[in-house]
Motif scaffolding. Structure first.
Motif, PDB file in Angstrom:
ATOM      1  N   VAL A  98       0.873  -1.179   0.000  1.00 15.17           N
ATOM      2  CA  VAL A  98       0.000   0.000   0.000  1.00 15.17           C
ATOM      3  C   VAL A  98       0.904   1.221   0.000  1.00 15.17           C
ATOM      4  CG1 VAL A  98      -1.863   1.225   1.172  1.00 15.17           C
ATOM      5  CG2 VAL A  98      -1.704  -1.263   1.370  1.00 15.17           C
ATOM      6  N   THR A  99       0.677   2.111  -0.954  1.00 12.26           N
ATOM      7  CA  THR A  99       1.508   3.309  -1.064  1.00 12.26           C
ATOM      8  C   THR A  99       0.704   4.454  -1.664  1.00 12.26           C
ATOM      9  OG1 THR A  99       3.648   4.138  -1.838  1.00 12.26           O
ATOM     10  CG2 THR A  99       2.416   2.735  -3.359  1.00 12.26           C
ATOM     11  N   GLU A 100       1.293   5.626  -1.611  1.00 14.42           N
ATOM     12  CA  GLU A 100       0.715   6.772  -2.290  1.00 14.42           C
ATOM     13  C   GLU A 100       1.397   6.910  -3.639  1.00 14.42           C
ATOM     14  OE1 GLU A 100       1.446   9.779   0.702  1.00 14.42           O
ATOM     15  OE2 GLU A 100      -0.548   9.443   1.573  1.00 14.42           O
ATOM     16  N   CYS A 101       1.105   7.971  -4.359  1.00  9.03           N
ATOM     17  CA  CYS A 101       1.750   8.215  -5.645  1.00  9.03           C
ATOM     18  C   CYS A 101       1.985   9.705  -5.807  1.00  9.03           C
ATOM     19  CB  CYS A 101       0.896   7.676  -6.785  1.00  9.03           C
ATOM     20  SG  CYS A 101      -0.645   8.568  -7.034  1.00  9.03           S
ATOM     21  N   GLU A 102       2.697  10.058  -6.852  1.00  8.85           N
ATOM     22  CA  GLU A 102       2.913  11.470  -7.160  1.00  8.85           C
ATOM     23  C   GLU A 102       1.791  11.997  -8.058  1.00  8.85           C
ATOM     24  OE1 GLU A 102       5.016  13.514  -5.822  1.00  8.85           O
ATOM     25  OE2 GLU A 102       6.155  12.005  -4.737  1.00  8.85           O
ATOM     26  N   PHE A 103       1.579  11.304  -9.191  1.00  8.36           N
ATOM     27  CA  PHE A 103       0.573  11.764 -10.140  1.00  8.36           C
ATOM     28  C   PHE A 103      -0.087  10.594 -10.858  1.00  8.36           C
ATOM     29  CE2 PHE A 103       3.560  15.298  -9.754  1.00  8.36           C
ATOM     30  CZ  PHE A 103       2.677  16.283  -9.333  1.00  8.36           C
ATOM     31  N   LEU A 104      -1.294  10.834 -11.366  1.00  9.52           N
ATOM     32  CA  LEU A 104      -2.054   9.873 -12.165  1.00  9.52           C
ATOM     33  C   LEU A 104      -2.041  10.383 -13.603  1.00  9.52           C
ATOM     34  CD1 LEU A 104      -5.025   9.656  -9.646  1.00  9.52           C
ATOM     35  CD2 LEU A 104      -3.146   8.026  -9.888  1.00  9.52           C
ATOM     36  N   ASP A 142      -0.006  13.938 -18.834  1.00 10.72           N
ATOM     37  CA  ASP A 142       1.009  12.983 -19.293  1.00 10.72           C
ATOM     38  C   ASP A 142       2.259  13.069 -18.425  1.00 10.72           C
ATOM     39  OD1 ASP A 142       2.247  15.359 -20.127  1.00 10.72           O
ATOM     40  OD2 ASP A 142       1.643  15.083 -22.210  1.00 10.72           O
ATOM     41  N   VAL A 143       3.277  12.282 -18.769  1.00 12.45           N
ATOM     42  CA  VAL A 143       4.526  12.243 -18.002  1.00 12.45           C
ATOM     43  C   VAL A 143       5.202  13.615 -17.989  1.00 12.45           C
ATOM     44  CG1 VAL A 143       6.864  11.271 -17.912  1.00 12.45           C
ATOM     45  CG2 VAL A 143       4.940   9.788 -18.382  1.00 12.45           C
ATOM     46  N   SER A 144       5.170  14.302 -19.110  1.00  9.14           N
ATOM     47  CA  SER A 144       5.814  15.612 -19.197  1.00  9.14           C
ATOM     48  C   SER A 144       5.229  16.584 -18.170  1.00  9.14           C
ATOM     49  CB  SER A 144       5.650  16.166 -20.613  1.00  9.14           C
ATOM     50  OG  SER A 144       6.221  17.438 -20.709  1.00  9.14           O
ATOM     51  N   GLU A 145       3.906  16.642 -18.090  1.00  9.57           N
ATOM     52  CA  GLU A 145       3.273  17.527 -17.111  1.00  9.57           C
ATOM     53  C   GLU A 145       3.586  17.053 -15.688  1.00  9.57           C
ATOM     54  OE1 GLU A 145      -1.083  19.239 -15.685  1.00  9.57           O
ATOM     55  OE2 GLU A 145      -0.985  18.018 -17.506  1.00  9.57           O
ATOM     56  N   MET A 147       6.313  15.491 -14.654  1.00  7.13           N
ATOM     57  CA  MET A 147       7.688  15.852 -14.336  1.00  7.13           C
ATOM     58  C   MET A 147       7.816  17.355 -14.046  1.00  7.13           C
ATOM     59  SD  MET A 147       9.393  13.117 -14.177  1.00  7.13           S
ATOM     60  CE  MET A 147      11.078  13.701 -14.174  1.00  7.13           C
ATOM     61  N   THR A 148       7.090  18.170 -14.789  1.00  7.20           N
ATOM     62  CA  THR A 148       7.103  19.618 -14.541  1.00  7.20           C
ATOM     63  C   THR A 148       6.582  19.913 -13.138  1.00  7.20           C
ATOM     64  OG1 THR A 148       6.807  20.094 -16.889  1.00  7.20           O
ATOM     65  CG2 THR A 148       6.220  21.852 -15.342  1.00  7.20           C
ATOM     66  N   LYS A 149       5.497  19.240 -12.756  1.00  2.73           N
ATOM     67  CA  LYS A 149       4.934  19.457 -11.425  1.00  2.73           C
ATOM     68  C   LYS A 149       5.832  18.888 -10.330  1.00  2.73           C
ATOM     69  CE  LYS A 149       0.152  20.209 -12.522  1.00  2.73           C
ATOM     70  NZ  LYS A 149      -1.190  20.133 -11.987  1.00  2.73           N
ATOM     71  N   LEU A 150       6.536  17.793 -10.631  1.00  4.36           N
ATOM     72  CA  LEU A 150       7.503  17.246  -9.663  1.00  4.36           C
ATOM     73  C   LEU A 150       8.595  18.270  -9.377  1.00  4.36           C
ATOM     74  CD1 LEU A 150       8.405  13.500 -10.388  1.00  4.36           C
ATOM     75  CD2 LEU A 150       7.388  14.467  -8.336  1.00  4.36           C
ATOM     76  N   LYS A 151       9.087  18.936 -10.424  1.00  2.56           N
ATOM     77  CA  LYS A 151      10.142  19.937 -10.256  1.00  2.56           C
ATOM     78  C   LYS A 151       9.665  21.096  -9.379  1.00  2.56           C
ATOM     79  CE  LYS A 151      12.503  18.950 -14.571  1.00  2.56           C
ATOM     80  NZ  LYS A 151      12.772  19.396 -15.942  1.00  2.56           N
ATOM     81  N   LYS A 152       8.402  21.477  -9.534  1.00  2.56           N
ATOM     82  CA  LYS A 152       7.854  22.557  -8.710  1.00  2.56           C
ATOM     83  C   LYS A 152       7.608  22.092  -7.275  1.00  2.56           C
ATOM     84  CE  LYS A 152       5.650  24.978 -12.521  1.00  2.56           C
ATOM     85  NZ  LYS A 152       4.380  25.308 -13.166  1.00  2.56           N
ATOM     86  N   LYS A 153       7.196  20.844  -7.118  1.00  6.38           N
ATOM     87  CA  LYS A 153       6.880  20.298  -5.797  1.00  6.38           C
ATOM     88  C   LYS A 153       8.133  20.083  -4.957  1.00  6.38           C
ATOM     89  CE  LYS A 153       4.440  16.371  -3.714  1.00  6.38           C
ATOM     90  NZ  LYS A 153       3.686  15.132  -4.006  1.00  6.38           N
ATOM     91  N   TYR A 154       9.187  19.582  -5.587  1.00  8.34           N
ATOM     92  CA  TYR A 154      10.430  19.281  -4.880  1.00  8.34           C
ATOM     93  C   TYR A 154      11.543  20.189  -5.401  1.00  8.34           C
ATOM     94  CZ  TYR A 154       7.916  15.010  -3.627  1.00  8.34           C
ATOM     95  OH  TYR A 154       6.993  14.109  -3.161  1.00  8.34           O
ATOM     96  N   ILE A 155      11.487  21.437  -5.065  1.00  9.61           N
ATOM     97  CA  ILE A 155      12.428  22.427  -5.590  1.00  9.61           C
ATOM     98  C   ILE A 155      13.859  22.132  -5.123  1.00  9.61           C
ATOM     99  CG2 ILE A 155      13.075  24.875  -5.557  1.00  9.61           C
ATOM    100  CD1 ILE A 155      10.041  25.472  -5.331  1.00  9.61           C
TER     101      ILE A 155
END
Length: 193
Positions: A98-104, A142-145, A147-155
């Protein structure tokens, strides 16, 4: 007509004959749900009538697991669901994680995860069943969006081990193209933000 022209023409004929079940006006959550469930994923939305714990208990009951065979790499999830906390997946008795995720990811129905969810474990080392806890604000196109949000989330502390989990499609198991594929049986428990 050349060899490759035959396939191009065949593809065009097939694409004209079959209309896509996904409408271009569908939102990210609808597109994701269609792609995820058409691949064999199991999708449950939490509303005021049920809770994550109730859905989790139904999944345990459906699969006839005992709680010792379900684990998490996250101490909060482990505590909230009353399951075993582990650091590394090396136990053959583990039936589900059981885990969480970053994005769907809407366009593929896949789930974007990283070391925050699976630590240093590789997808193929995860148990055969993964239960994902997600929120409705995690849909991206998609993956591109993603990854963009990951960069903003984990600065300052960008994650590692970034990958996607895809649903194990039982209809394609005999297909030699899926050999070595690390797809999993996935339950997605989705709640509001």
């Amino acid at each position: 007509m050349g060899f490759w022209d035959f396939f191009r023409n065949k593809k065009n004929e097939d694409s004209n004959a079959i209309e896509s079940p996904i409408n271009k006006d569908d939102s990210h959550d609808i597109i994701f749900a269609k792609n995820f469930t058409s691949s064999g994923g199991r999708f449950t939305f939490i509303d005021e009538k049920n809770s994550t714990n109730e859905i989790f208990e139904k999944i345990i009951e459906e699969n006839q697991w005992n709680l010792d065979s379900v684990c998490s790499l996250d101490s909060n999830i482990s505590k909230n669901l009353g399951i075993r906390l582990i650091r590394k997946i090396d136990n053959d008795n583990v039936k589900a994680l059981v885990t969480e995720c970053e994005f769907l990811l809407s366009n593929t129905g896949r789930i974007l995860i990283c070391n925050k969810q699976i630590k240093s474990n590789r997808i193929e080392n995860l148990p055969p069943v993964v239960i994902i806890l997600a929120k409705s604000n995690q849909f991206v196109s998609d993956v591109s969006e993603g990854m963009t949000k990951l960069k903003k989330k984990y600065i300052t502390n960008f994650p590692t081990n970034i990958t996607t989990i895809n649903v194990k499609n039982k209809l394609n198991e005999g297909d030699f193209l899926t050999y070595g594929n690390s797809a999993k049986d996935i339950y997605l428990i989705l709640s509001d933000d």
